[in-house]
Design a protein around this motif. Sequence first.
Motif, short mmCIF file in Angstrom:
data_model
loop_
_atom_site.label_atom_id
_atom_site.label_comp_id
_atom_site.label_asym_id
_atom_site.label_seq_id
_atom_site.Cartn_x
_atom_site.Cartn_y
_atom_site.Cartn_z
N GLY A 256 0.80 -1.22 0.00
CA GLY A 256 0.00 0.00 0.00
C GLY A 256 0.82 1.27 0.00
O GLY A 256 0.28 2.36 -0.17
N ASN B 297 4.48 1.59 -5.33
CA ASN B 297 3.64 1.46 -6.52
C ASN B 297 3.59 0.00 -6.96
O ASN B 297 4.30 -0.86 -6.41
CB ASN B 297 4.13 2.37 -7.65
N ASN C 155 -2.14 -4.42 -3.25
CA ASN C 155 -1.45 -3.14 -3.03
C ASN C 155 -2.40 -1.97 -3.19
O ASN C 155 -2.39 -1.01 -2.40
CB ASN C 155 -0.28 -3.03 -4.02
N ARG D 8 -3.59 0.55 -0.25
CA ARG D 8 -3.34 1.99 -0.42
C ARG D 8 -4.62 2.78 -0.16
O ARG D 8 -4.60 3.81 0.52
CB ARG D 8 -2.82 2.26 -1.82
N ASP E 5 -5.18 5.50 2.81
CA ASP E 5 -5.59 6.85 2.51
C ASP E 5 -6.87 7.24 3.28
O ASP E 5 -7.00 8.39 3.73
CB ASP E 5 -5.87 7.00 1.00
#
Length: 300
Positions: free
Chosen positions: A205, A208, A289, A293, A297
């Motif tokens: 996360g 990239n 991933n 992420r 966030d």
Amino acid sequence: MSKSSFDVCILPEGQCRSFANNSEGIADFLAFLDSYNQIERLILEPTGGYERMVETALQASGLPLAKVNAGQVRQFARACGQLAKTDRVDAFILADYGRRMPIRPQAPVSAGSRSLKQLVQRYRQLSHMIVQEKNRKEKLVGKVKIWIEETLQFLQTQRENVVKDMEHCLSADCQLARKAEVPMSVKGIGLKTACFLLAGLPELGVLNKGQIAKLIGVAPLNRDSGQMRGKRMIAGGRRPIRNALYLAALSAIRFDPTMKAFYEKLKSNGKPGKVALVAVMRKMAIILNAKMRDHLDQNH
């Protein structure tokens, strides 16, 4: 790092110090660091657990800490022409490696995450011992075989208890439990695999999709030179995570229609089964991933 002491090198000054690897020595080390106005980052080499007390103290102090791959550091030393190896030389090489190479400081680790990492490590140790005992059992008869069966029963019971402790570890840490729900939302990934990912892949996360695939070791790497175009192959990466993702991919191509269709399409295009399976692993890693992420966030 060693069992009894650890050596430190400060660059660019080149100042070297040695401290005892105990509570008093670590306190002296932190006091020594206070004499510097600004520290860009501290580079620590994993040594099988001898670094844990120092790592915990540095993270608790809010200092920027990065753990690096020991094999890569040794290759860096050879590339610099440094073949000698002492604790003081190693400390300088680590500092020089951190000064020259792009290294991301690791995020602070909670007590729950540290406990989970130890449980995952113990689960793998027990699994390895169980395989060893089963192999021995096949070659023996009589009383020795009975002893091995008793040992196997003990190891299997303890492994089951480790899984229960993983569940308790997650339930005791709400933030960790919410993070575990992210990989478990992907078909093929259960509690154990989610714990393996949280413990062994904290970068999930944060990096990239290309970086996370390389870190796991499921990204095809170029092997070209001049007019020659070599076969793309995976290499390196974190084997325990790759092994866990391999088992997850086997389940995914059976029970996830999307992954099954993706796998079958690659097979119908002439890809070997193992290549197609690695592609499924890479696709799962990218999905995981992205999901992690989004979770990070939302919680920041």
